[in-house]
Motif scaffolding. Sequence first.
Motif, PDB file in Angstrom:
ATOM      1  N   ALA A 236     -88.176 -52.288  -2.102  1.00  0.00           N
ATOM      2  CA  ALA A 236     -86.843 -51.714  -1.776  1.00  0.00           C
ATOM      3  C   ALA A 236     -85.576 -52.200  -2.207  1.00  0.00           C
ATOM      4  CB  ALA A 236     -86.571 -51.648  -0.167  1.00  0.00           C
ATOM      5  N   GLU A 237     -85.561 -53.633  -2.022  1.00  0.00           N
ATOM      6  CA  GLU A 237     -84.278 -54.350  -2.812  1.00  0.00           C
ATOM      7  C   GLU A 237     -84.240 -54.028  -4.376  1.00  0.00           C
ATOM      8  OE1 GLU A 237     -85.080 -58.461  -1.628  1.00  0.00           O
ATOM      9  OE2 GLU A 237     -84.796 -58.152   0.492  1.00  0.00           O
ATOM     10  N   LEU A 238     -85.550 -54.112  -4.795  1.00  0.00           N
ATOM     11  CA  LEU A 238     -85.442 -53.726  -6.109  1.00  0.00           C
ATOM     12  C   LEU A 238     -84.958 -52.589  -6.448  1.00  0.00           C
ATOM     13  CD1 LEU A 238     -88.970 -55.441  -7.280  1.00  0.00           C
ATOM     14  CD2 LEU A 238     -86.628 -56.529  -7.631  1.00  0.00           C
ATOM     15  N   VAL A 239     -85.321 -51.669  -5.789  1.00  0.00           N
ATOM     16  CA  VAL A 239     -84.790 -50.109  -5.972  1.00  0.00           C
ATOM     17  C   VAL A 239     -83.280 -49.843  -5.785  1.00  0.00           C
ATOM     18  CG1 VAL A 239     -85.061 -47.884  -5.125  1.00  0.00           C
ATOM     19  CG2 VAL A 239     -87.227 -49.354  -5.298  1.00  0.00           C
ATOM     20  N   ALA A 240     -82.926 -50.451  -4.669  1.00  0.00           N
ATOM     21  CA  ALA A 240     -81.400 -50.471  -4.222  1.00  0.00           C
ATOM     22  C   ALA A 240     -80.736 -51.164  -5.590  1.00  0.00           C
ATOM     23  CB  ALA A 240     -81.253 -50.960  -2.960  1.00  0.00           C
ATOM     24  N   GLU A 241     -81.302 -52.262  -6.129  1.00  0.00           N
ATOM     25  CA  GLU A 241     -80.317 -52.893  -7.151  1.00  0.00           C
ATOM     26  C   GLU A 241     -80.330 -51.928  -8.475  1.00  0.00           C
ATOM     27  OE1 GLU A 241     -79.523 -54.947 -10.711  1.00  0.00           O
ATOM     28  OE2 GLU A 241     -81.319 -54.463 -10.106  1.00  0.00           O
ATOM     29  N   ARG A 242     -81.477 -51.387  -8.691  1.00  0.00           N
ATOM     30  CA  ARG A 242     -81.485 -50.563 -10.074  1.00  0.00           C
ATOM     31  C   ARG A 242     -80.577 -49.197  -9.731  1.00  0.00           C
ATOM     32  NH1 ARG A 242     -85.653 -50.075 -14.060  1.00  0.00           N
ATOM     33  NH2 ARG A 242     -85.241 -48.121 -15.149  1.00  0.00           N
ATOM     34  N   ALA A 243     -80.794 -48.754  -8.399  1.00  0.00           N
ATOM     35  CA  ALA A 243     -79.929 -47.440  -8.222  1.00  0.00           C
ATOM     36  C   ALA A 243     -78.495 -47.930  -8.156  1.00  0.00           C
ATOM     37  CB  ALA A 243     -80.324 -46.828  -7.048  1.00  0.00           C
ATOM     38  N   SER A 244     -78.172 -48.950  -8.221  1.00  0.00           N
ATOM     39  CA  SER A 244     -76.463 -49.316  -8.154  1.00  0.00           C
ATOM     40  C   SER A 244     -75.994 -49.606  -9.601  1.00  0.00           C
ATOM     41  CB  SER A 244     -76.342 -50.933  -7.210  1.00  0.00           C
ATOM     42  OG  SER A 244     -76.979 -51.987  -8.098  1.00  0.00           O
ATOM     43  N   ARG A 245     -77.016 -49.639 -10.592  1.00  0.00           N
ATOM     44  CA  ARG A 245     -76.489 -49.669 -11.863  1.00  0.00           C
ATOM     45  C   ARG A 245     -75.856 -48.326 -12.569  1.00  0.00           C
ATOM     46  NH1 ARG A 245     -81.866 -52.001 -14.446  1.00  0.00           N
ATOM     47  NH2 ARG A 245     -82.571 -53.471 -12.774  1.00  0.00           N
ATOM     48  N   PRO A 246     -75.039 -48.294 -13.248  1.00  0.00           N
ATOM     49  CA  PRO A 246     -74.728 -47.134 -14.059  1.00  0.00           C
ATOM     50  C   PRO A 246     -75.490 -46.659 -14.836  1.00  0.00           C
ATOM     51  CG  PRO A 246     -72.906 -48.914 -14.025  1.00  0.00           C
ATOM     52  CD  PRO A 246     -74.227 -49.664 -13.733  1.00  0.00           C
ATOM     53  N   ARG A 247     -76.052 -45.477 -14.691  1.00  0.00           N
ATOM     54  CA  ARG A 247     -77.024 -44.783 -15.521  1.00  0.00           C
ATOM     55  C   ARG A 247     -76.489 -44.813 -17.126  1.00  0.00           C
ATOM     56  NH1 ARG A 247     -81.404 -43.177 -13.189  1.00  0.00           N
ATOM     57  NH2 ARG A 247     -82.125 -42.377 -15.445  1.00  0.00           N
ATOM     58  N   GLN A 248     -77.446 -45.246 -18.002  1.00  0.00           N
ATOM     59  CA  GLN A 248     -77.135 -45.280 -19.313  1.00  0.00           C
ATOM     60  C   GLN A 248     -77.383 -44.095 -20.204  1.00  0.00           C
ATOM     61  OE1 GLN A 248     -75.629 -48.129 -20.668  1.00  0.00           O
ATOM     62  NE2 GLN A 248     -75.470 -48.700 -18.304  1.00  0.00           N
ATOM     63  N   ASP A 249     -78.331 -43.120 -19.609  1.00  0.00           N
ATOM     64  CA  ASP A 249     -78.761 -42.137 -20.227  1.00  0.00           C
ATOM     65  C   ASP A 249     -77.896 -40.843 -20.048  1.00  0.00           C
ATOM     66  OD1 ASP A 249     -79.499 -42.258 -17.699  1.00  0.00           O
ATOM     67  OD2 ASP A 249     -81.555 -40.690 -17.813  1.00  0.00           O
ATOM     68  N   ALA A 250     -77.711 -39.986 -21.075  1.00  0.00           N
ATOM     69  CA  ALA A 250     -76.770 -38.840 -20.894  1.00  0.00           C
ATOM     70  C   ALA A 250     -77.332 -37.804 -20.036  1.00  0.00           C
ATOM     71  CB  ALA A 250     -76.552 -38.072 -22.068  1.00  0.00           C
ATOM     72  N   PRO A 251     -76.665 -37.267 -19.056  1.00  0.00           N
ATOM     73  CA  PRO A 251     -77.216 -36.365 -18.178  1.00  0.00           C
ATOM     74  C   PRO A 251     -77.590 -34.871 -18.894  1.00  0.00           C
ATOM     75  CG  PRO A 251     -75.062 -36.633 -17.487  1.00  0.00           C
ATOM     76  CD  PRO A 251     -75.201 -37.320 -18.779  1.00  0.00           C
ATOM     77  N   VAL A 252     -79.054 -34.730 -18.284  1.00  0.00           N
ATOM     78  CA  VAL A 252     -79.734 -33.579 -19.119  1.00  0.00           C
ATOM     79  C   VAL A 252     -80.024 -32.771 -17.832  1.00  0.00           C
ATOM     80  CG1 VAL A 252     -82.081 -32.818 -20.330  1.00  0.00           C
ATOM     81  CG2 VAL A 252     -80.830 -35.215 -20.744  1.00  0.00           C
ATOM     82  N   LYS A 253     -79.846 -31.163 -18.428  1.00  0.00           N
ATOM     83  CA  LYS A 253     -80.000 -30.166 -17.582  1.00  0.00           C
ATOM     84  C   LYS A 253     -81.795 -29.951 -17.465  1.00  0.00           C
ATOM     85  CE  LYS A 253     -79.096 -25.349 -16.256  1.00  0.00           C
ATOM     86  NZ  LYS A 253     -78.361 -24.132 -16.688  1.00  0.00           N
ATOM     87  N   PRO A 254     -82.145 -30.178 -16.177  1.00  0.00           N
ATOM     88  CA  PRO A 254     -83.640 -29.966 -16.017  1.00  0.00           C
ATOM     89  C   PRO A 254     -84.084 -28.880 -16.027  1.00  0.00           C
ATOM     90  CG  PRO A 254     -82.451 -30.584 -13.801  1.00  0.00           C
ATOM     91  CD  PRO A 254     -81.546 -30.445 -14.828  1.00  0.00           C
ATOM     92  N   GLY A 255     -85.542 -28.748 -16.697  1.00  0.00           N
ATOM     93  CA  GLY A 255     -85.983 -27.214 -16.411  1.00  0.00           C
ATOM     94  C   GLY A 255     -86.921 -27.191 -15.362  1.00  0.00           C
ATOM     95  N   LEU A 256     -87.604 -26.126 -15.214  1.00  0.00           N
ATOM     96  CA  LEU A 256     -88.538 -25.719 -14.095  1.00  0.00           C
ATOM     97  C   LEU A 256     -89.580 -26.867 -13.757  1.00  0.00           C
ATOM     98  CD1 LEU A 256     -89.083 -24.064 -11.836  1.00  0.00           C
ATOM     99  CD2 LEU A 256     -90.793 -22.587 -13.167  1.00  0.00           C
ATOM    100  N   ALA A 257     -90.192 -27.198 -14.658  1.00  0.00           N
ATOM    101  CA  ALA A 257     -91.130 -28.418 -14.613  1.00  0.00           C
ATOM    102  C   ALA A 257     -90.431 -29.636 -14.092  1.00  0.00           C
ATOM    103  CB  ALA A 257     -91.761 -28.642 -15.693  1.00  0.00           C
ATOM    104  N   ALA A 258     -89.453 -29.986 -14.503  1.00  0.00           N
ATOM    105  CA  ALA A 258     -88.592 -31.052 -14.105  1.00  0.00           C
ATOM    106  C   ALA A 258     -88.196 -31.050 -12.542  1.00  0.00           C
ATOM    107  CB  ALA A 258     -87.509 -31.508 -15.153  1.00  0.00           C
ATOM    108  N   LEU A 259     -87.679 -29.826 -12.257  1.00  0.00           N
ATOM    109  CA  LEU A 259     -87.114 -29.718 -10.926  1.00  0.00           C
ATOM    110  C   LEU A 259     -88.440 -29.787  -9.925  1.00  0.00           C
ATOM    111  CD1 LEU A 259     -84.730 -26.697 -11.627  1.00  0.00           C
ATOM    112  CD2 LEU A 259     -84.349 -28.981 -10.777  1.00  0.00           C
ATOM    113  N   LYS A 260     -89.534 -29.330 -10.419  1.00  0.00           N
ATOM    114  CA  LYS A 260     -90.862 -29.460  -9.549  1.00  0.00           C
ATOM    115  C   LYS A 260     -91.133 -30.835  -9.283  1.00  0.00           C
ATOM    116  CE  LYS A 260     -92.971 -24.962 -10.194  1.00  0.00           C
ATOM    117  NZ  LYS A 260     -94.173 -24.345 -10.965  1.00  0.00           N
TER     118      LYS A 260
END
Length: 432
Positions: free
Chosen positions: A226-250
Motif C-alpha cells: 500500500a505504501e508503494l502504491v501511494a508513492e507511485r500514485a503521488s508521482r505526476p503521470r508521464q504518459d499522455a491521456p488517452v481516451k479509453p475504448g469499451l474494452a479498456a473501460l471494462k
Amino acid sequence: MTGDRSEDPVTAGESFGRAVQAQIYRAGLFGRTPRVPVSPDALEAAARRRMSRTAWAYVAGSAGRERTAHANRSALDRWEIVPRMLRDVEDRDTGVELFGARLPSPFLFAPVGVLEMAHQEADLAVAAAARELGVPMVISTQGSVPMEETAVALAETVRWYQLYWPGDDGLAASLVRRAEATGAAAIVVTLDTDLLGWRTRDLDLAWLPFGRAMGIAQYLSDPVFAELVAERASRPRQDAPVKPGLAALKTLAGIARRYPGGFLRNLTSPLPRAAVETFLDVFSRPALTWEHLAWLRERTSLPIVLKGLQHPDDAALALDHGVDGIIVSNHGGRQVDGAIGAIDALPGIAERVGGRIPVLFDSGIRSGADAFKALALGARAVLVGRPYVYGLALAGADGAREVVRNLMAEFDLTMALTGRTTTSDITRDALR
C-alpha cells in the motif's frame, strides 16, 4: 462449502479407497453418478466446457509448444508398476510426516494463482476442501483472497505459504511476516518463475489476469505494498491521456471492483491503476541468487522449501545453503518449453539429497498411481494442481474436494494391490 451434497464424506483411514468406491457405487443404485468425473481425461474435458476461454488458456496452458507439459505425462507413463502378491494388505497407512506434522496422505493442494478465474469462491473454496480432507494447502502469493481469510477458512488444517519473491525486499519481508502470523508451517519459495514463461495461449488472447487486478489479493491487502502504491500514485503521470475504448473501460471497472474500498470511489481514484502498475513492477525478481536465502533465513524460523529444482547440482546447493525441503517441479510445463519431464529429474535429486531433507514432487500428477510412482522414485509427498482446479470450476469446494479425495482413494488401492501397507514400503523396486 457450496453445493448440495448427495454423498456423505469419507474419512481417510485404512479402508479409504474401498469406502470411496462403495460410496460411488451405492449412489449409482439410485441413479446418481459423480458430479465431478473420476477419469482424468473426462475431468479435464468437462472443465474445459465449463470455463471461459481466457480461464481455460491460463489454467491449462503451458509454455511455447507445450512440449514440457507433454513430457511430464510421457515421463510418468514410461515408469511401470510391478505388483507383489500374497501379502497381507488388510490394514494400510497412507500417511506421511512432513516438518513434524502427520498427514493422512502424501497429497498437498499445490499453490495455484488466480483461482477466481475458475470459481468465484476461489481460495476459500479450496480451503474448505482441504479442511474437510485434512490435506495441507499451499497458499499462493498470487491468491484471489488475502491469506488471512484463507487461513480462517482452513481452521486447524496445515497450511504452507508459497512466496513469489518480489522485487522489493520490504514487501517480501511483510508477506513472510503475514504468513507466519496466519500459522503457516513452511515457506515455499518458487524459483522457476522469476519471470513469466512464454505462454502462447495467453499471448494469443493478449490476456494477463494480473493486469486486471486478478490474483493480486495478497498485494492489495499488504501494508508495505500500500505504501508503494501511494508513492507511485503521488508521482505526476508521464504518459499522455488517452481516451479509453469499451474494452479498456471494462478493464478499469474490473480493477475498481477488486481494489479495496468502494467501487464508485475507486473509479475516480488513481490508486487502483497505480496498484496494478506497482504489482507489474515488483512481481519478478530475475536477480535472485542462492545468497538471498540467507536474507530469508534471518527473517523466518519456519522451514524453507525450494520449489522448482530440476538438477541434482541445484539440490546439492540447496543443502549447502541450509534449506529444509525441495519440491522437484517444472511449474507444470508453464515456464520452459522443451524441458525434461519433472519425474525424470526426481531420482537424481532424491539420490543427491540422500534423505537429509524431504523431497516432494510436482508437475503432471493426474492419478493415485502417478503419486505411487513419485514416492517410489524418492518423493515424500506430491502436490496436485490443475486437477483440483478443474474440480473447482465444475463444483466449487465440493469439486476440489472430490478430485483430491479420488486421488487419495486410488493411491490407497494402488498400495493394496501392489502389496504395500505403508508409504515407506513404496520403494524403487516397485517400478521398472
